[in-house]
Write a protein that holds these residues in place. Structure first.
Motif, PDB file in Angstrom:
ATOM      1  N   ILE A  15       0.836  -1.191   0.000  1.00 14.40           N
ATOM      2  CA  ILE A  15       0.000   0.000   0.000  1.00 14.40           C
ATOM      3  C   ILE A  15       0.877   1.249   0.000  1.00 14.40           C
ATOM      4  N   GLY A  16       0.623   2.136  -0.967  1.00 16.63           N
ATOM      5  CA  GLY A  16       1.375   3.381  -1.065  1.00 16.63           C
ATOM      6  C   GLY A  16       0.467   4.528  -1.449  1.00 16.63           C
ATOM      7  N   VAL A  17       1.021   5.743  -1.449  1.00 22.14           N
ATOM      8  CA  VAL A  17       0.234   6.921  -1.805  1.00 22.14           C
ATOM      9  C   VAL A  17       0.940   7.704  -2.903  1.00 22.14           C
ATOM     10  N   ILE A  18       0.159   8.459  -3.650  1.00 22.18           N
ATOM     11  CA  ILE A  18       0.672   9.371  -4.676  1.00 22.18           C
ATOM     12  C   ILE A  18       0.373  10.780  -4.185  1.00 22.18           C
ATOM     13  N   THR A  19       1.411  11.572  -3.975  1.00 20.90           N
ATOM     14  CA  THR A  19       1.253  12.929  -3.447  1.00 20.90           C
ATOM     15  C   THR A  19       1.982  13.924  -4.356  1.00 20.90           C
ATOM     16  N   VAL A  46       0.894  -9.989  -3.583  1.00 19.82           N
ATOM     17  CA  VAL A  46      -0.163 -10.452  -4.485  1.00 19.82           C
ATOM     18  C   VAL A  46      -0.909  -9.289  -5.131  1.00 19.82           C
ATOM     19  N   LYS A  47      -0.871  -8.111  -4.517  1.00 20.16           N
ATOM     20  CA  LYS A  47      -1.556  -6.956  -5.100  1.00 20.16           C
ATOM     21  C   LYS A  47      -1.020  -5.665  -4.492  1.00 20.16           C
ATOM     22  N   ARG A  48      -1.098  -4.591  -5.297  1.00 25.02           N
ATOM     23  CA  ARG A  48      -0.712  -3.266  -4.835  1.00 25.02           C
ATOM     24  C   ARG A  48      -1.935  -2.353  -4.798  1.00 25.02           C
ATOM     25  N   PHE A  49      -1.959  -1.487  -3.787  1.00 28.62           N
ATOM     26  CA  PHE A  49      -3.007  -0.471  -3.687  1.00 28.62           C
ATOM     27  C   PHE A  49      -2.336   0.891  -3.573  1.00 28.62           C
ATOM     28  N   THR A  50      -2.756   1.843  -4.411  1.00 32.30           N
ATOM     29  CA  THR A  50      -2.241   3.208  -4.314  1.00 32.30           C
ATOM     30  C   THR A  50      -3.421   4.172  -4.325  1.00 32.30           C
ATOM     31  N   GLN A  51      -3.230   5.333  -3.718  1.00 32.07           N
ATOM     32  CA  GLN A  51      -4.275   6.347  -3.694  1.00 32.07           C
ATOM     33  C   GLN A  51      -3.648   7.727  -3.810  1.00 32.07           C
ATOM     34  N   LYS A  52      -4.258   8.569  -4.645  1.00 31.55           N
ATOM     35  CA  LYS A  52      -3.799   9.946  -4.789  1.00 31.55           C
ATOM     36  C   LYS A  52      -4.343  10.768  -3.630  1.00 31.55           C
ATOM     37  N   MET A  53      -3.449  11.438  -2.921  1.00 31.17           N
ATOM     38  CA  MET A  53      -3.831  12.233  -1.757  1.00 31.17           C
ATOM     39  C   MET A  53      -2.915  13.450  -1.645  1.00 31.17           C
ATOM     40  N   LYS A  59      -5.070   9.233  10.449  1.00 37.74           N
ATOM     41  CA  LYS A  59      -5.616   8.139  11.247  1.00 37.74           C
ATOM     42  C   LYS A  59      -5.379   6.766  10.610  1.00 37.74           C
ATOM     43  N   THR A  60      -5.535   6.687   9.287  1.00 34.02           N
ATOM     44  CA  THR A  60      -5.456   5.370   8.636  1.00 34.02           C
ATOM     45  C   THR A  60      -4.531   5.368   7.415  1.00 34.02           C
ATOM     46  N   PHE A  61      -3.717   6.398   7.237  1.00 29.19           N
ATOM     47  CA  PHE A  61      -2.750   6.518   6.145  1.00 29.19           C
ATOM     48  C   PHE A  61      -3.447   6.717   4.799  1.00 29.19           C
ATOM     49  N   ILE A  62      -4.399   5.836   4.431  1.00 27.40           N
ATOM     50  CA  ILE A  62      -5.183   6.016   3.219  1.00 27.40           C
ATOM     51  C   ILE A  62      -6.638   6.299   3.601  1.00 27.40           C
ATOM     52  N   GLY A  63      -7.455   6.690   2.619  1.00 26.49           N
ATOM     53  CA  GLY A  63      -8.841   7.036   2.897  1.00 26.49           C
ATOM     54  C   GLY A  63      -9.688   5.835   3.277  1.00 26.49           C
ATOM     55  N   THR A  64     -10.861   6.097   3.853  1.00 29.40           N
ATOM     56  CA  THR A  64     -11.728   5.012   4.330  1.00 29.40           C
ATOM     57  C   THR A  64     -12.228   4.131   3.184  1.00 29.40           C
ATOM     58  N   GLY A  65     -12.530   4.744   2.028  1.00 25.07           N
ATOM     59  CA  GLY A  65     -13.006   3.963   0.884  1.00 25.07           C
ATOM     60  C   GLY A  65     -11.944   3.004   0.374  1.00 25.07           C
ATOM     61  N   LYS A  66     -10.724   3.517   0.224  1.00 25.64           N
ATOM     62  CA  LYS A  66      -9.614   2.655  -0.241  1.00 25.64           C
ATOM     63  C   LYS A  66      -9.287   1.592   0.804  1.00 25.64           C
ATOM     64  N   ALA A  91      -0.478   5.310  16.296  1.00 24.60           N
ATOM     65  CA  ALA A  91      -1.937   5.395  16.201  1.00 24.60           C
ATOM     66  C   ALA A  91      -2.429   4.839  14.865  1.00 24.60           C
ATOM     67  N   GLN A  92      -1.734   5.176  13.778  1.00 25.01           N
ATOM     68  CA  GLN A  92      -2.126   4.653  12.467  1.00 25.01           C
ATOM     69  C   GLN A  92      -2.064   3.131  12.449  1.00 25.01           C
ATOM     70  N   GLU A  93      -1.000   2.592  13.010  1.00 24.47           N
ATOM     71  CA  GLU A  93      -0.833   1.135  13.017  1.00 24.47           C
ATOM     72  C   GLU A  93      -1.962   0.449  13.795  1.00 24.47           C
ATOM     73  N   ARG A  94      -2.334   1.019  14.939  1.00 19.86           N
ATOM     74  CA  ARG A  94      -3.412   0.428  15.739  1.00 19.86           C
ATOM     75  C   ARG A  94      -4.744   0.503  15.000  1.00 19.86           C
ATOM     76  N   ASN A  95      -5.022   1.673  14.419  1.00 18.72           N
ATOM     77  CA  ASN A  95      -6.298   1.855  13.715  1.00 18.72           C
ATOM     78  C   ASN A  95      -6.414   0.921  12.517  1.00 18.72           C
ATOM     79  N   ILE A  96      -5.345   0.800  11.755  1.00 18.69           N
ATOM     80  CA  ILE A  96      -5.357  -0.047  10.557  1.00 18.69           C
ATOM     81  C   ILE A  96      -5.508  -1.516  10.949  1.00 18.69           C
ATOM     82  N   SER A  97      -4.831  -1.921  12.026  1.00 20.99           N
ATOM     83  CA  SER A  97      -4.907  -3.312  12.482  1.00 20.99           C
ATOM     84  C   SER A  97      -6.332  -3.691  12.868  1.00 20.99           C
ATOM     85  N   LYS A  98      -7.037  -2.760  13.500  1.00 22.60           N
ATOM     86  CA  LYS A  98      -8.417  -3.033  13.901  1.00 22.60           C
ATOM     87  C   LYS A  98      -9.325  -3.205  12.689  1.00 22.60           C
ATOM     88  N   ILE A  99      -9.054  -2.431  11.640  1.00 20.28           N
ATOM     89  CA  ILE A  99      -9.892  -2.497  10.436  1.00 20.28           C
ATOM     90  C   ILE A  99      -9.594  -3.746   9.620  1.00 20.28           C
TER      91      ILE A  99
END
Length: 403
Positions: A15-19, A46-53, A59-66, A91-99
């Motif tokens: 998982i990465g971001v485009i800024t 097995v797969k990559r996810f990127t999001q433009k931000m 809170k979660t590094f990437i958006g809720t939809g992604k 905090a990000q790590e904890r939030n992402i782990s819960k999701i």
């Protein structure tokens, strides 16, 4: 893409971001490297996810939809690990782990895990454990509930695996103990370096996986471990080398990487002392890598941070046998000609020409142009040696080319 060759490899999503600071092309480059790091650690992307931000979500590094897309994919494909390209806050790590309800790692954690695998000596293991503890300390809150459901694998080597009930006080005590242990070993290593006398010291530096260990083996006729994986070399290796009749010490150091965790730079201080105390640096570059100029900049940045950026340096462009010029048809008027279309000859006429005879082009694997390399190193070491031992000037004549 790295081919999957072992069904036992751990499945992971990247998982990465485009800024604004990291455009789409740069993001792809970083994820390519993250995939290689994952493979080196024993995983399979097995797969990559990127999001433009504009910037990563606090809170979660990437958006809720992604994030929901990632969660669904993980659930449907039985993926056990999510790896983020940038360092996550506690905090990000904890939030992402819960999701996601799976193991969550960031780039720093992944590199630390590879170092934990590669550490062979007790000193290297101590350095890695210190870096892991310093990384772990701000992330203790809420971590143990996640660790309870994790059964080893990538990111689980070291203190997190055995100290699930550890609290901050115990980790701080452990850090103090490890620092004390490293300080003692540092003194021993400083004495060892001092015992080498005034012999000229040459250090191989460069990005990880550029062929430093292969070059070390060829020049010193030794058998330093070399492998087509990141951070194959972790413990510094020092060998006495003789070119013609001129002796000097050659050290092979740990490879650098973009976004190198500060914990590792700090804990590997003595390893980097080999670079600091060197008389000459051989900056090895993988010229076959499409982003080798960025690799050079990353290495020079770290050399500056450890106050070694002004040392005499020879640029050694390795892997010329693997260099591939991207073809461009003569009648193609639409495609813009870029550096990727350069031949080696054209590269030599760019900024590299200003480096002059301090730029060498070789293949350590196929032993191409090694005679030119030996001559250039001989000349540089001889100059340093004669300055240090003027009375030995006539013992080391000009380099004689082998027939």
């Amino acid at each position: 893409m790295i081919e999957k060759k072992d069904i036992a490899l751990e499945k992971a999503v990247l998982i990465g971001v485009i800024t604004k600071e990291q455009d789409e092309e740069k993001s792809k480059e970083y994820l390519d490297e993250l995939e290689f790091l994952t493979f080196t650690a024993g995983g399979y992307a097995v797969k990559r996810f990127t999001q433009k931000m504009d910037m990563p979500n606090s809170k979660t590094f990437i958006g809720t939809g992604k994030m929901e897309d990632v969660r669904q994919y993980i659930e449907e494909n039985n993926v056990s690990t999510a790896i983020f390209d940038d360092e996550l806050s506690a905090a990000q790590e904890r939030n992402i782990s819960k999701i996601l309800n799976v193991k969550v790692l960031d780039r720093t954690n992944l590199i630390l895990d590879i170092f934990a695998q590669r550490a062979q000596t007790s000193y290297a293991r101590t350095q890695v454990e210190l870096a892991q503890c310093e990384y772990l300390l701000p992330r203790l809150r809420g971590m143990w509930t996640h660790l309870e459901r994790q059964k080893g694998g990538i990111g689980m080597r070291g203190p997190g695996e055995t100290e699930i009930e550890t609290d901050r006080r115990i980790v701080r005590d452990k850090i103090a103990l490890l620092k004390s242990r490293i300080k003692t070993i540092d003194k021993q290593m400083a004495v060892q370096r001092g015992n080498r006398g005034k012999m000229v010291r040459v250090a191989l530096v460069g990005y990880t996986n550029v062929g430093k260990s292969t070059l070390m083996n060829v020049i010193s006729k030794s058998e330093v471990f070399a492998e087509n994986k990141l951070f194959a070399t972790l413990d510094t290796t020092v060998r006495k080398v003789v070119i013609q009749n001129l002796p000097f010490l050659l050290s092979d150091t740990v490879g650098f990487i973009r976004k190198l965790p500060t914990q590792l730079v700090d804990s590997f201080k003595s390893t980097l002392d080999e670079v600091r105390e060197a008389d000459l640096l051989l900056h090895v570059v993988d010229i076959s890598h499409p982003n080798f100029e960025e690799h050079i900049a990353s290495v020079e940045k770290i050399l500056g941070e450890i106050k070694s950026g002004d040392k005499p340096t020879i640029m050694v462009f390795n892997k010329i046998d693997a260099y591939q010029q991207e073809p461009l048809e003569e009648d193609d008027l639409e495609t813009e000609r870029t550096e990727r279309h350069y031949s080696l000859g054209e590269w030599k006429s760019t900024w590299m020409s200003k480096v002059g005879n301090n730029a060498l082009f070789i293949s350590a694997l196929n032993k191409q142009n090694l005679e030119d390399f030996k001559k250039r190193v001989y000349d540089e070491v001889r100059e340093i040696h004669v300055t240090r031992f003027p009375y030995n000037e006539f013992l080391y004549p000009d380099y004689e080319t082998e027939d």
